[in-house]
Design a protein around this motif. Structure first.
Motif, PDB file in Angstrom:
ATOM      1  N   PHE A 179     -16.244  -1.430   4.181  1.00 46.76           N
ATOM      2  CA  PHE A 179     -15.893  -2.218   2.994  1.00 46.76           C
ATOM      3  C   PHE A 179     -15.194  -3.525   3.340  1.00 46.76           C
ATOM      4  CE2 PHE A 179     -16.728   1.899   1.039  1.00 46.76           C
ATOM      5  CZ  PHE A 179     -17.546   1.495  -0.006  1.00 46.76           C
ATOM      6  N   GLN A 180     -14.719  -3.658   4.553  1.00 48.10           N
ATOM      7  CA  GLN A 180     -14.201  -4.955   4.991  1.00 48.10           C
ATOM      8  C   GLN A 180     -15.319  -5.973   5.169  1.00 48.10           C
ATOM      9  OE1 GLN A 180     -11.957  -3.518   8.442  1.00 48.10           O
ATOM     10  NE2 GLN A 180     -10.046  -4.060   7.444  1.00 48.10           N
ATOM     11  N   HIS A 181     -16.564  -5.514   5.147  1.00 43.13           N
ATOM     12  CA  HIS A 181     -17.718  -6.402   5.276  1.00 43.13           C
ATOM     13  C   HIS A 181     -18.472  -6.588   3.950  1.00 43.13           C
ATOM     14  CE1 HIS A 181     -18.019  -7.284   9.599  1.00 43.13           C
ATOM     15  NE2 HIS A 181     -17.486  -6.094   9.795  1.00 43.13           N
ATOM     16  N   VAL A 182     -17.877  -6.209   2.842  1.00 47.20           N
ATOM     17  CA  VAL A 182     -18.536  -6.341   1.540  1.00 47.20           C
ATOM     18  C   VAL A 182     -18.021  -7.599   0.838  1.00 47.20           C
ATOM     19  CG1 VAL A 182     -18.809  -5.319  -0.753  1.00 47.20           C
ATOM     20  CG2 VAL A 182     -18.960  -3.878   1.296  1.00 47.20           C
ATOM     21  N   ARG A 183     -18.945  -8.451   0.413  1.00 43.99           N
ATOM     22  CA  ARG A 183     -18.576  -9.679  -0.294  1.00 43.99           C
ATOM     23  C   ARG A 183     -17.827  -9.348  -1.589  1.00 43.99           C
ATOM     24  NH1 ARG A 183     -21.245 -14.105   1.715  1.00 43.99           N
ATOM     25  NH2 ARG A 183     -23.078 -13.685   3.017  1.00 43.99           N
ATOM     26  N   GLY A 184     -16.768 -10.074  -1.842  1.00 44.39           N
ATOM     27  CA  GLY A 184     -15.991  -9.846  -3.052  1.00 44.39           C
ATOM     28  C   GLY A 184     -14.812  -8.931  -2.848  1.00 44.39           C
ATOM     29  N   VAL A 185     -14.784  -8.236  -1.711  1.00 43.32           N
ATOM     30  CA  VAL A 185     -13.649  -7.375  -1.402  1.00 43.32           C
ATOM     31  C   VAL A 185     -12.519  -8.233  -0.830  1.00 43.32           C
ATOM     32  CG1 VAL A 185     -12.825  -5.553   0.148  1.00 43.32           C
ATOM     33  CG2 VAL A 185     -14.984  -5.267  -1.096  1.00 43.32           C
ATOM     34  N   LYS A 186     -11.321  -8.035  -1.317  1.00 44.55           N
ATOM     35  CA  LYS A 186     -10.166  -8.834  -0.899  1.00 44.55           C
ATOM     36  C   LYS A 186      -9.441  -8.196   0.286  1.00 44.55           C
ATOM     37  CE  LYS A 186     -10.894 -11.953  -3.941  1.00 44.55           C
ATOM     38  NZ  LYS A 186     -11.397 -13.272  -3.478  1.00 44.55           N
ATOM     39  N   PHE A 187      -9.234  -6.900   0.232  1.00 43.52           N
ATOM     40  CA  PHE A 187      -8.710  -6.169   1.376  1.00 43.52           C
ATOM     41  C   PHE A 187      -8.937  -4.678   1.168  1.00 43.52           C
ATOM     42  CE2 PHE A 187      -4.833  -5.054  -0.902  1.00 43.52           C
ATOM     43  CZ  PHE A 187      -4.556  -6.174  -1.656  1.00 43.52           C
ATOM     44  N   VAL A 188      -8.883  -3.948   2.284  1.00 39.96           N
ATOM     45  CA  VAL A 188      -9.128  -2.504   2.276  1.00 39.96           C
ATOM     46  C   VAL A 188      -8.013  -1.830   3.069  1.00 39.96           C
ATOM     47  CG1 VAL A 188     -10.802  -0.663   2.685  1.00 39.96           C
ATOM     48  CG2 VAL A 188     -11.604  -3.016   2.355  1.00 39.96           C
ATOM     49  N   THR A 189      -7.415  -0.820   2.482  1.00 44.95           N
ATOM     50  CA  THR A 189      -6.326  -0.093   3.123  1.00 44.95           C
ATOM     51  C   THR A 189      -6.766   1.332   3.422  1.00 44.95           C
ATOM     52  OG1 THR A 189      -4.737  -1.388   1.834  1.00 44.95           O
ATOM     53  CG2 THR A 189      -3.905   0.589   2.936  1.00 44.95           C
ATOM     54  N   ALA A 190      -6.581   1.780   4.650  1.00 46.66           N
ATOM     55  CA  ALA A 190      -6.828   3.174   5.003  1.00 46.66           C
ATOM     56  C   ALA A 190      -5.618   4.006   4.601  1.00 46.66           C
ATOM     57  CB  ALA A 190      -7.074   3.302   6.505  1.00 46.66           C
ATOM     58  N   GLY A 191      -5.865   5.209   4.085  1.00 45.26           N
ATOM     59  CA  GLY A 191      -4.740   6.027   3.658  1.00 45.26           C
ATOM     60  C   GLY A 191      -5.145   7.433   3.280  1.00 45.26           C
ATOM     61  N   TYR A 192      -4.314   8.037   2.453  1.00 39.10           N
ATOM     62  CA  TYR A 192      -4.500   9.439   2.076  1.00 39.10           C
ATOM     63  C   TYR A 192      -4.419   9.564   0.555  1.00 39.10           C
ATOM     64  CZ  TYR A 192      -2.870   9.478   6.902  1.00 39.10           C
ATOM     65  OH  TYR A 192      -2.714   9.199   8.237  1.00 39.10           O
ATOM     66  N   SER A 193      -5.257  10.436  -0.003  1.00 49.90           N
ATOM     67  CA  SER A 193      -5.238  10.657  -1.439  1.00 49.90           C
ATOM     68  C   SER A 193      -5.622  12.099  -1.734  1.00 49.90           C
ATOM     69  CB  SER A 193      -6.207   9.701  -2.150  1.00 49.90           C
ATOM     70  OG  SER A 193      -5.919   9.613  -3.529  1.00 49.90           O
ATOM     71  N   GLY A 194      -5.054  12.634  -2.800  1.00 49.09           N
ATOM     72  CA  GLY A 194      -5.379  13.991  -3.226  1.00 49.09           C
ATOM     73  C   GLY A 194      -4.233  14.973  -3.070  1.00 49.09           C
ATOM     74  N   GLY A 195      -3.196  14.581  -2.334  1.00 49.88           N
ATOM     75  CA  GLY A 195      -2.062  15.464  -2.106  1.00 49.88           C
ATOM     76  C   GLY A 195      -0.756  14.802  -2.492  1.00 49.88           C
ATOM     77  N   ALA A 196       0.336  15.371  -2.027  1.00 48.81           N
ATOM     78  CA  ALA A 196       1.662  14.877  -2.373  1.00 48.81           C
ATOM     79  C   ALA A 196       2.121  13.801  -1.398  1.00 48.81           C
ATOM     80  CB  ALA A 196       2.665  16.031  -2.361  1.00 48.81           C
ATOM     81  N   ALA A 197       3.043  12.968  -1.861  1.00 48.70           N
ATOM     82  CA  ALA A 197       3.589  11.903  -1.015  1.00 48.70           C
ATOM     83  C   ALA A 197       4.273  12.475   0.220  1.00 48.70           C
ATOM     84  CB  ALA A 197       4.572  11.053  -1.822  1.00 48.70           C
ATOM     85  N   SER A 198       4.884  13.627   0.087  1.00 52.75           N
ATOM     86  CA  SER A 198       5.648  14.210   1.191  1.00 52.75           C
ATOM     87  C   SER A 198       4.777  14.657   2.362  1.00 52.75           C
ATOM     88  CB  SER A 198       6.464  15.410   0.683  1.00 52.75           C
ATOM     89  OG  SER A 198       5.595  16.407   0.144  1.00 52.75           O
ATOM     90  N   THR A 199       3.478  14.844   2.120  1.00 59.47           N
ATOM     91  CA  THR A 199       2.586  15.301   3.201  1.00 59.47           C
ATOM     92  C   THR A 199       1.607  14.216   3.636  1.00 59.47           C
ATOM     93  OG1 THR A 199       1.017  16.225   1.581  1.00 59.47           O
ATOM     94  CG2 THR A 199       2.716  17.711   2.470  1.00 59.47           C
TER      95      THR A 199
END
Length: 221
Positions: free
Chosen positions: A55-75
């Motif tokens: 997605f860093q190579h898709v036109r119109g994208v400003k920035f892309v962040t790798a991360g985690y989703s679906g669980g709690a902040a603590s984990t």
């Protein structure tokens, strides 16, 4: 240097994953209306190194962040998420200009560069933390993503059932700094060469109008 046997296994795994997505997919019949402000999309589709790189190579994208989703902040830490029991998936948060690229187009790219028929894995990576999932930020995104899965299922684009889930976004937590821009920083790493560089080549080959040769890195934010 990767041992020949392990490299062969990785290549076979990557080839098997690619078999389902060698052709351009139809555009979604529904899409999220554009707004004046930048919008975000959160997708999980295997290792976040490759998803971020694509997605860093898709036109119109400003920035892309790798991360985690679906669980709690603590984990939301790599050494915890990697055990596969936190509810988190490795994910990317895409910030984009909806007047340059639509949510539907991002979905089209997402379903093209990973194998949505694999359950709780992508290529050589196994476990629920590598599942494919669309984390919808609002009802409009959820509706468009669910409709697109139904569209792809009805037209039998894939030979196996789609395993990608659609769920409500409850939180996104950026990954550690050393994971950000990993593909750009380590383009010759064997894992990247075998599993992730082909995803970017697929984007370029299937959707040249969407592809940007210049990657948008976190450093350029």
């Amino acid at each position: 240097m990767l041992k020949p046997l392990l490299l062969s296994i990785l290549l076979l795994s990557a080839s098997a994953c690619a078999e389902e997505t060698q052709r351009a997919l139809p555009m979604p019949q529904q899409d999220v209306p554009a707004s004046d402000a930048n919008q975000t999309a959160v997708f999980a589709g295997g290792c976040f190194w490759g998803m971020q790189g694509v997605f860093q190579h898709v036109r119109g994208v400003k920035f892309v962040t790798a991360g985690y989703s679906g669980g709690a902040a603590s984990t939301a830490r790599y050494n915890v998420v990697e055990w596969g029991n936190t509810g988190h998936a490795e994910a990317v948060r895409i910030t984009y200009d909806p007047h340059q690229v639509s949510y539907g187009t991002l979905l089209r790219v997402f379903f093209s560069v990973m194998d949505p028929t694999e359950l709780n894995r992508q290529g050589p990576d196994e476990g629920p933390q590598y599942r494919s999932e669309v984390f919808a930020a609002d009802p409009a995104q959820a509706r468009v993503a669910s409709a697109y899965i139904a569209q792809l299922t009805a037209t039998r684009v894939f030979s196996r059932p789609i395993a990608t889930r659609v769920s409500s976004l409850s939180g996104f937590y950026p990954a550690e700094d050393y994971h950000q821009d990993y593909l750009i920083k380590h383009p010759d790493a064997p894992y990247i060469v075998v599993n992730d560089q082909p995803k970017i080549e697929k984007l370029r080959a299937l959707y040249p109008a969407v592809y940007s040769a210049r990657a948008i890195t976190m450093a350029r934010r």
